[in-house]
Design a protein around this motif. Sequence first.
Motif, PDB file in Angstrom:
ATOM      1  N   GLY A 216       0.759  -1.292  -0.021  1.00  0.00           N
ATOM      2  CA  GLY A 216      -0.109  -0.040   0.147  1.00  0.00           C
ATOM      3  C   GLY A 216       0.871   1.321  -0.056  1.00  0.00           C
ATOM      4  O   GLY A 216       0.358   2.230  -0.160  1.00  0.00           O
ATOM      5  N   GLY A 217       1.997   1.078   0.287  1.00  0.00           N
ATOM      6  CA  GLY A 217       3.160   2.307   0.310  1.00  0.00           C
ATOM      7  C   GLY A 217       2.550   3.238   1.413  1.00  0.00           C
ATOM      8  O   GLY A 217       1.873   2.961   2.379  1.00  0.00           O
ATOM      9  N   PRO A 218       3.293   4.482   1.218  1.00  0.00           N
ATOM     10  CA  PRO A 218       3.208   5.454   2.307  1.00  0.00           C
ATOM     11  C   PRO A 218       1.644   6.258   2.341  1.00  0.00           C
ATOM     12  O   PRO A 218       1.518   6.903   2.973  1.00  0.00           O
ATOM     13  N   PHE A 219       1.139   5.992   1.035  1.00  0.00           N
ATOM     14  CA  PHE A 219      -0.418   6.713   0.816  1.00  0.00           C
ATOM     15  C   PHE A 219      -1.305   5.806   0.927  1.00  0.00           C
ATOM     16  O   PHE A 219      -2.737   6.197   0.502  1.00  0.00           O
ATOM     17  N   ARG A 220      -1.258   4.573   1.579  1.00  0.00           N
ATOM     18  CA  ARG A 220      -2.521   3.805   1.644  1.00  0.00           C
ATOM     19  C   ARG A 220      -3.606   4.410   2.187  1.00  0.00           C
ATOM     20  O   ARG A 220      -3.474   5.066   3.543  1.00  0.00           O
TER      21      ARG A 220
END
Length: 424
Positions: A216-220
Amino acid sequence: MTSPAAPPRTRPTPELRALAAAGPRRVVVLGSTGSIGTQALDVVRATRGLGGDGPFTVVALAAGRRSLELLAEQAVETRAAVVATSGGGDDAARLARLIGERAAAAEEGSYRPEVLHGPGAAAAVAAHPDADLVLNGITGSIGLAPTLAALGAGHKLALANKESLIAGGPLVKEAAAATGDPDALIPVDSEHSALAQALRSGTGAEVDRLVLTASGGPFRGRTRAQLEAVTPQEALRHPTWDMGLMVTTNSASMVNKALEVLEAHLLFDVPLERIDVVVHPQSVVHSMVQFVDGSTIAQASPPDMRLPIALGLAWPHRVPGAAVPCDWTRAAQWTFEPLDREAFPAVDLVKAAGERGGTHPAVFNAANEEAVHAFHDGRIRFPAIVGTVEAVLGEHEGVARPDLEAVLEAERWARRRAQELLAR
């Protein structure tokens, strides 16, 4: 990509002892000073002493010009016969001098490898006649020529350079098939390594779907509107992996996962409509295969790239102690969420490019690389990365069955067109 902890000491197995006894698998490491390359050398180092000098020996190294000191250290440690840098003649002279100094300090003064340089050096190293396997850990589509060179020389290819498969998919598959080795193309990305392992649980006809997991990365959880305000610094704060600028940004935009969907399609011959992405923030389940009887086989391990790298080097054998396993004595929770396709449209976009085929995937990748640099230069907002890719793809007429030059020309066109759109 960083590893969370030192793995347990490697223990010998009959398979690894046999591999070492038959003569170590002779390895070329491309991108040796990067994350994949340094961890591959960790694996080589950890397996020494399993009979002779161990199951792996390094015959050649290649890296960029920014880490010549580290490349020289690696050369002296491995005693690679050939060492290459993508830099020019001055870089090659400096590299040779650094190797000489470090060899003298290590009382290895007689060590004098062949030093290659220039844009074609990695491809030359990939075709080294003494190699058995080439690990391609280069970042970007510049890895395509070395990929084709390795397969053209009949070597096994442990592929961590997904961009070369994306850009030149049919060319790479044809080159792999021409080797006559069904295991010529070995995936190293953690997701595709997981799929390769899970696929051994059934036949190709029994596969229903492939399921790739994404952290999901840092912007999930952010909406498309909220992504308008994110900064380059925020995009580089990945919650799981420590990677370079391009891959980390691609993970934040889900472009990396989109490329992995196309890579899975090319590697395993599963139609794009039967490849799904699910968000799994813990990054312990690396991917899954769903079979026609309703069974789903998942590969799970703590996030540590040394495991898929070790498997890539030794395939089809496992390297004991390559990474720390899950601790099943501790309570843990794994969660899975659907991908927000409105906020992160890259997966749908790459599937469309993959269905069109030809040079469209190469254009996707090249346009994205230009847009990522524009975002980090402060010229565009974050959602415009994928927006630029979509615009360039929309203008591309495509070549249905490209040769290497057609792929490279499509990439050049995509970069020029992306730069023109970004300049506006």
